[in-house]
Each structure stands twice: as structure tokens, then as C-alpha cells.
Design an enzyme around this catalytic site. Structure first.
Site, short mmCIF file in Angstrom:
data_model
loop_
_atom_site.label_atom_id
_atom_site.label_comp_id
_atom_site.label_asym_id
_atom_site.label_seq_id
_atom_site.Cartn_x
_atom_site.Cartn_y
_atom_site.Cartn_z
CB ILE A 4 -6.94 0.40 3.95
CG1 ILE A 4 -7.44 -0.91 4.55
CG2 ILE A 4 -7.35 1.60 4.82
CD1 ILE A 4 -6.79 -1.28 5.88
NE ARG A 5 -7.32 7.65 2.89
CZ ARG A 5 -7.64 8.71 2.14
NH1 ARG A 5 -8.82 8.81 1.60
NH2 ARG A 5 -6.79 9.68 1.94
CG HIS B 21 -2.95 -3.15 3.96
ND1 HIS B 21 -1.94 -2.43 4.56
CD2 HIS B 21 -3.74 -2.23 3.36
CE1 HIS B 21 -2.11 -1.14 4.35
NE2 HIS B 21 -3.20 -1.00 3.61
CB CYS C 13 -1.00 -0.05 1.15
SG CYS C 13 -2.45 0.93 0.79
CD GLU D 285 0.31 -5.07 5.78
OE1 GLU D 285 0.36 -5.76 4.74
OE2 GLU D 285 0.10 -3.85 5.77
N1 GLN Z 1 -3.57 6.46 1.09
C1 GLN Z 1 -2.28 6.20 1.65
C2 GLN Z 1 -1.19 6.99 0.96
O1 GLN Z 1 -1.42 7.51 -0.08
C3 GLN Z 1 -1.94 4.72 1.60
C4 GLN Z 1 -2.94 3.96 2.43
C5 GLN Z 1 -2.41 2.72 3.08
O2 GLN Z 1 -1.20 2.48 3.15
N2 GLN Z 1 -3.31 1.94 3.61
O3 GLN Z 1 -0.13 7.08 1.46
#
Ligand code: GLN
Length: 192
Positions: A137-138, A173, A78, A175
Site C-alpha cells: 500500500i503506497r 504489510h 512499510c 500484519e
Molecule cells: N506512503 C507511506 C509513507 O511514505 C507509507 C505507506 C504505508 O505505510 N502503507 O510514509
């Protein structure tokens, strides 16, 4: 195998727990002195702009870039993918080089859109039996990959797990999924 986990911000403890469970010798990487002793580096999820600033203020950026250029195996998840990507685009359309720029791809930060900012999807991963639970997640969206990058998994037609030699990155993720197989496979590949 000394497995380093970049421990400046974000979900680094979860990587440490997975690696502990797999019997790896884990080093939390916080200062430049930690960089030389590691055989691989995990880069966790978190806030990539914050980690980018902390890499500079902790003087970790330069030694990490040097070791990555020298072939240090790495697995970013991520925000970790964003740190490793060659090119990053943000929500405002601005583009900048990834802080570590060790993986030939372009990512767009937070580009899944509001409705799908966080979701789970079962992924088919090349070389793994069954499916793998993808926790997003985002996450960044991978918008381009270089020719030497293998796409090991996609979601809705978009690459979500990449491998370029010994540098791996996931938009999701592993993890946080309770499934240790990707960490295990990475460790197996880079220690052989
Ligand atoms: N949105 C975050 C970023 O741009 C990454 C999100 C995450 O690691 N879960 O850094």
C-alpha cells in the site's frame, strides 16, 4: 518476550492483534517510559513523515535510537521500513536520513508509481515454505542495500524483505495479510 508496537499513528492495532494471537506480551509504545521495558519493537505502516514528527514531539526518537544502537530487535513494515532506513528519498528527489536510521538501505517513498500504488503479490520468502501474501500500500521502493543486509524476498527484482542482524523490514504489510508466519519467525529468532 515483551513486544513493543510503536503506537503513534498508522496500522499499529493490526500488529497488536497478530502479536496477541501469537501469545506475545504486547506493549503499545507511546511515551519514553515504555521504551526500556521492551525486548523488541514493531514499527507499523502509516505515514512516515507524520510518525517522524511525532517521534520528535513525543521524545521517543532519542531513546529508541539509543536502544536500536544497543541491539534492540526491530521489525518495520512499510512506513516502518522508512523510519528504519538509513537514507530516504522523497517524491521530489530530496534525500534525508531515516528518523531511526538502524538499517543500512536506501528507500524511495511512494515510488511504485500510480498504477501500482497498492497491489497484492505472492512472494517467495527465503526460509518459508510456499508463498507469502504481500500486501503493498503506497509502499517505499528499496533502491540500495548495504553489504550486511540480507534480502529475504524480492518482487519484480526489487528487495521487499530485508534483515540486518536483528533488524527486519518489509516494504509490504504482513500484519494485513492474515498470515502470521513472518511475525512468528521474527519472534522466534530474536528470542532465541
Ligand atoms: N506512503 C507511506 C509513507 O511514505 C507509507 C505507506 C504505508 O505505510 N502503507 O510514509
Amino acid at each position: 518476550m515483551k513486544a513493543g508496537v510503536l503506537a503513534l499513528q498508522g496500522a499499529f492495532r493490526e500488529h497488536v492483534e497478530v502479536l496477541d494471537a501469537l501469545g506475545a506480551d504486547v506493549v503499545e509504545v507511546r511515551v519514553p517510559e515504555h521504551v526500556n521495558g521492551i525486548d523488541a519493537l514493531f514499527l507499523p505502516g502509516g505515514e512516515s513523515t507524520t510518525v517522524g514528527k511525532l517521534l520528535a514531539s513525543s521524545d521517543l526518537g532519542e531513546p529508541l535510537r539509543a536502544r536500536l544502537a544497543d541491539g534492540l530487535p526491530a521489525f518495520g513494515t512499510c512506513a516502518g521500513l522508512i523510519l528504519l532506513a538509513r537514507d530516504v528519498e522523497d517524491e521530489h528527489g530530496d534525500a534525508y536520513p531515516g528518523p531511526l536510521a538502524a538499517l543500512d538501505c536506501t528507500v524511495a517513498r511512494n515510488a511504485y508509481g500510480r498504477q501500482r500504488e497498492s497491489f497484492e503479490a505472492m512472494l517467495t520468502v527465503a526460509g518459508l515454505d510456499g508463498t507469502f501474501p504481500g500486501v503493498f500500500i503506497r509502499s517505499p521502493v528499496v533502491t540500495a542495500v548495504g553489504r550486511s543486509v540480507e534480502v529475504l524476498a524480492t518482487h519484480a527484482g526489487t528487495p521487499v524483505l530485508l534483515r540486518q542482524g536483528r533488524v527486519w523490514a518489509a516494504a509490504f504489510h504482513p500484519e494485513l495479510s492474515g498470515d502470521l508466519r513472518l511475525h512468528q519467525r521474527f519472534l522466534n529468532e530474536v528470542s532465541s
